[in-house]
Write a protein that holds these residues in place. Structure first.
Motif, short mmCIF file in Angstrom:
data_model
loop_
_atom_site.label_atom_id
_atom_site.label_comp_id
_atom_site.label_asym_id
_atom_site.label_seq_id
_atom_site.Cartn_x
_atom_site.Cartn_y
_atom_site.Cartn_z
N LEU A 159 11.62 29.10 58.64
CA LEU A 159 12.99 28.75 58.99
C LEU A 159 13.47 29.59 60.16
O LEU A 159 14.25 29.12 61.00
CB LEU A 159 13.92 28.94 57.78
N GLY A 160 12.99 30.84 60.21
CA GLY A 160 13.36 31.69 61.34
C GLY A 160 12.84 31.13 62.65
O GLY A 160 13.50 31.23 63.68
N SER A 161 11.65 30.49 62.61
CA SER A 161 11.06 29.98 63.84
C SER A 161 11.81 28.76 64.37
O SER A 161 11.65 28.40 65.53
CB SER A 161 9.59 29.62 63.62
N VAL A 162 12.62 28.12 63.53
CA VAL A 162 13.44 27.02 64.04
C VAL A 162 14.87 27.48 64.23
O VAL A 162 15.78 26.65 64.35
CB VAL A 162 13.40 25.77 63.14
N LEU A 167 21.44 34.79 56.54
CA LEU A 167 21.75 34.56 55.15
C LEU A 167 21.04 33.34 54.58
O LEU A 167 20.52 33.36 53.46
CB LEU A 167 23.26 34.38 55.02
N LEU A 168 21.01 32.26 55.35
CA LEU A 168 20.67 30.97 54.78
C LEU A 168 19.26 30.86 54.19
O LEU A 168 19.12 30.37 53.07
CB LEU A 168 20.89 29.87 55.83
N PRO A 169 18.20 31.34 54.90
CA PRO A 169 16.87 31.21 54.31
C PRO A 169 16.77 31.88 52.95
O PRO A 169 16.22 31.31 52.00
CB PRO A 169 15.96 31.90 55.33
N ARG B 86 3.67 21.25 63.40
CA ARG B 86 2.84 21.75 62.32
C ARG B 86 3.34 23.08 61.77
O ARG B 86 3.14 23.39 60.60
CB ARG B 86 1.42 21.96 62.83
N VAL B 87 3.96 23.85 62.66
CA VAL B 87 4.45 25.16 62.23
C VAL B 87 5.53 25.00 61.18
O VAL B 87 5.65 25.79 60.25
CB VAL B 87 5.00 25.91 63.45
N LEU B 88 6.29 23.93 61.30
CA LEU B 88 7.39 23.73 60.38
C LEU B 88 6.89 23.18 59.05
O LEU B 88 7.16 23.74 57.99
CB LEU B 88 8.40 22.77 61.00
N LEU B 89 6.15 22.11 59.10
CA LEU B 89 5.69 21.48 57.87
C LEU B 89 4.47 20.61 58.17
O LEU B 89 4.60 19.60 58.84
CB LEU B 89 6.80 20.61 57.29
N PRO B 90 3.28 20.99 57.70
CA PRO B 90 2.11 20.15 57.92
C PRO B 90 2.13 18.94 56.98
O PRO B 90 2.75 19.00 55.91
CB PRO B 90 0.93 21.06 57.59
#
Lengths: 301, 310
Positions: A159-162, A167-169, B86-90
């Motif tokens: 989630l951090g990568s997007v 707080l949220l994750p 893919r990083v998010l959800l495979p």
């Protein structure tokens, strides 16, 4: 975690008469064992440091209870660390446990609220829609046999990568963990009115929404509180584990991790005690709200 | 064959065909808006099929399976169709391929975490909790003192002892087993004590009038009555044990183990392998839970919750 207490509210019959003395005795015994254990576990290192010098038992005891990085810190060392980080440090400082506790608490509460909402909605759906009951209920149960807590760090990192950070994750992890006891408890609770009561509603020609608000919901409230107590405890665990991935800056979980990296055992124990106090306070709060609500609803206590 | 069943089966066949077609389309290349219309139609068909099938007791059993497969299908279609990174959800199919390609690695992790840490820790923690509960049971004083503390401790974030255990017992599986022991001990203790308190005075008086000894009463009356509670604890602990071992591995491991795999592969953004490990963990968790539920059914067959619903 203690899903045992879902089910019938006040299901576990506790012998109520005179609990104070036994609890005090057991607590004292635990403290005693802790002090002895501190000597036993720390002694090798202390003796090692003495080298060839002669030493006495008193000296060993005093040194084992005041080591800088003990294997097992003595309770008073933890108390001193707590006092230093809670009362002697400004709450805005990064060294203050109050600050870290607040970070964890806010994620816990947000996740708890989301989870409660989701849990209640799912329960209402499961009770009212047959297809949901047969298809969803088994998966609600299966979802809990998945060790979600173990992938909490992944959820945080992904989630951090997007761009979702803060707080949220953590709150999402807490939410996932605590919706389950609420759903299970509420399904039981919403189904708890007996046949006579539902048939009485039927003879009064009550609409489904009337049946829900005047019969099912009030009947489910005691079950809801029993579930809430379990849920808030798990929610806290979720928030703490969510803080463990590397790079977490603040929170009780981050304190645990940094303590383990730098061998600061006293810091780990202080963070543990802080987490436990949080859990205790939260559950006590729910107990209070439960008592007030049930009294307002006219329950006999 | 009733009408609901016939229509339900009809919708199911329609659903399977539709899903197969959709999968074919989505893997064939970029999809247009019309494709998502098809998926919407399939959602409606799935709803109808599940609704009709759950009306029949015969087919109600397969509904959860169908629902699970349906969720997997939706996951696959959405991930592939929207080209989710893919990083998010495979996609499930990618995870499946990864599982098939790295069986050896996954098996080594599984042995390290599950066979070496979870199972011994679970057995020791549950065993210790059970034995201590039996000992405490003989002393009402200890019971009054330990039960509130046990209840409190079960609500605490015990998982936090993981770093301490790693310091005490080293990086290998011993420290993970220790975490599992501590995590599973208290639920078992509290549940066994509560279970042993389940018999009523009448039943105990009856045993007394038979001149049954303490142990005879325990084995013939109180332990069977406590079994639902004990199995409850065993099932909770099965999940807790897995969580405890995995989280403890975040604090240091040799270079093998499911928790280690998850944390390192997340760092390398190799999400396929992470999800594969999660799938293995989920499967292990669900299977052990299911196995325990099965044994519970056999042991506590007399319990009202297993009576056939009218």
């Amino acid at each position: 975690m203690a899903a045992a207490s879902i089910g019938r509210p006040s299901g576990i019959a506790t012998p109520r008469s005179g609990r104070a003395l036994p609890v005090a005795v057991v607590t004292l015994a635990i403290l005693l064992v802790w002090y002895l254990g501190a000597i036993w576990l720390n002694a090798p290192q202390v003796i090692d440091r003495y080298g060839d010098q002669p030493w006495t038992w008193q000296q060993l005891m005093a040194d084992a209870w005041s080591m800088d990085r003990p294997v097992l810190p003595a309770p008073h060392q933890v108390a001193v660390e707590l006092n230093r980080t809670v009362f002697q440090t400004a709450v805005t400082s990064k060294r203050s446990l109050v600050y870290h506790g607040w970070i964890t608490l806010s994620a816990t509460l947000l996740g708890f609220m989301l989870g409660t909402l989701l849990g209640i909605l799912l329960a209402v759906g499961i009770v009212h829609v047959r297809a949901l009951e047969t298809s969803l209920m088994p998966w609600v149960i299966t979802s809990q046999t998945i060790p979600i807590l173990a992938i909490a760090p992944m959820v945080v990192v992904v989630l951090g990568s997007v761009g979702l950070t803060g707080l949220l994750p953590k709150a999402l992890i807490s939410m996932y963990l605590c919706f389950f006891p609420i759903t299970i408890g509420m399904v039981k609770g919403l189904r708890s009115p007996d046949v006579l009561a539902t048939e009485l509603m039927h003879t009064w020609n009550a609409t489904p929404s009337q049946v829900f608000w005047k019969l099912r919901w009030p009947a489910a409230v005691p079950y809801l509180f029993a579930s809430l107590k379990v849920a808030i405890a798990i929610s806290l665990v979720g928030a703490i584990v969510g803080e463990m991935p590397t790079g977490a800056q603040a929170g009780i979980g981050a304190r645990l991790l940094s303590g383990s990296y730098y061998g600061q055992t006293v810091q780990i124990w202080a963070a543990l005690v802080m987490g436990s106090v949080l859990a205790g306070v939260l559950i006590a709060l729910i107990n209070l709200v439960e008592r007030l609500t049930l009294r307002a609803m006219g329950a006999q206590t | 064959m009733s009408r609901a069943l016939a229509t339900g089966l009809g919708f199911t066949v329609l659903l399977l065909l539709g899903c197969w077609w959709a999968l074919h389309l989505v893997h064939g290349g970029p999809v247009a808006a019309g494709f998502w219309l098809l998926v919407l139609v399939l959602v409606a068909v799935a709803w109808l099929a599940l609704d009709r099938l759950s009306a029949e007791p015969v087919t109600a059993r397969i509904v959860p399976v169908l629902f699970g497969a349906w969720l997997l299908f939706l996951w696959e279609v959405v991930v592939v169709g929207f080209d989710v990174p893919r990083v998010l959800l495979p996609a499930p199919s990618a995870i499946g391929r990864t599982i098939a390609n790295s069986l050896g690695l996954l098996r080594a992790d599984f042995v390290q975490t599950f066979v070496r840490a979870v199972v011994p820790g679970w057995v020791m923690g549950c065993g210790a909790g059970f034995v201590v509960a039996l000992l405490i049971d003989r002393s009402p004083f200890l019971q009054r003192g330990l039960l509130p503390i046990g209840n409190l401790v079960s609500a605490l974030p015990i998982i936090g002892v993981a770093p301490i255990m790693v310091m005490w017992f080293g990086f290998d599986w011993q420290s993970k087993a220790a975490v599992v022991v501590i995590m599973t001990f208290f639920p078992m203790l509290v549940n066994t004590i509560a279970g042993l308190a389940q018999t009523s005075a009448i039943e105990r008086d009856l045993m007394h009038s038979y001149a049954a000894s303490y142990w005879q009463t325990l084995v013939a009356l109180r332990l069977p009555a406590a079994m639902p509670f004990i199995f409850n604890a065993l099932k909770i602990n099965a999940t807790l044990a897995l969580i405890g071992a995995l989280v403890a591995e975040f604090f240091g491991t040799p270079i093998v183990g499911m928790g280690f795999r998850i944390s390192t592969e997340v760092g390398r953004m190799n999400l396929d392998l992470v999800w594969a490990t999660i799938a293995v963990a989920a499967l292990a968790g669900s299977l052990s839970y299911g196995l325990l539920a099965l044994i519970e059914r056999m042991v506590t067959f007399w319990h009202p919750s297993y009576r056939r619903r009218r």
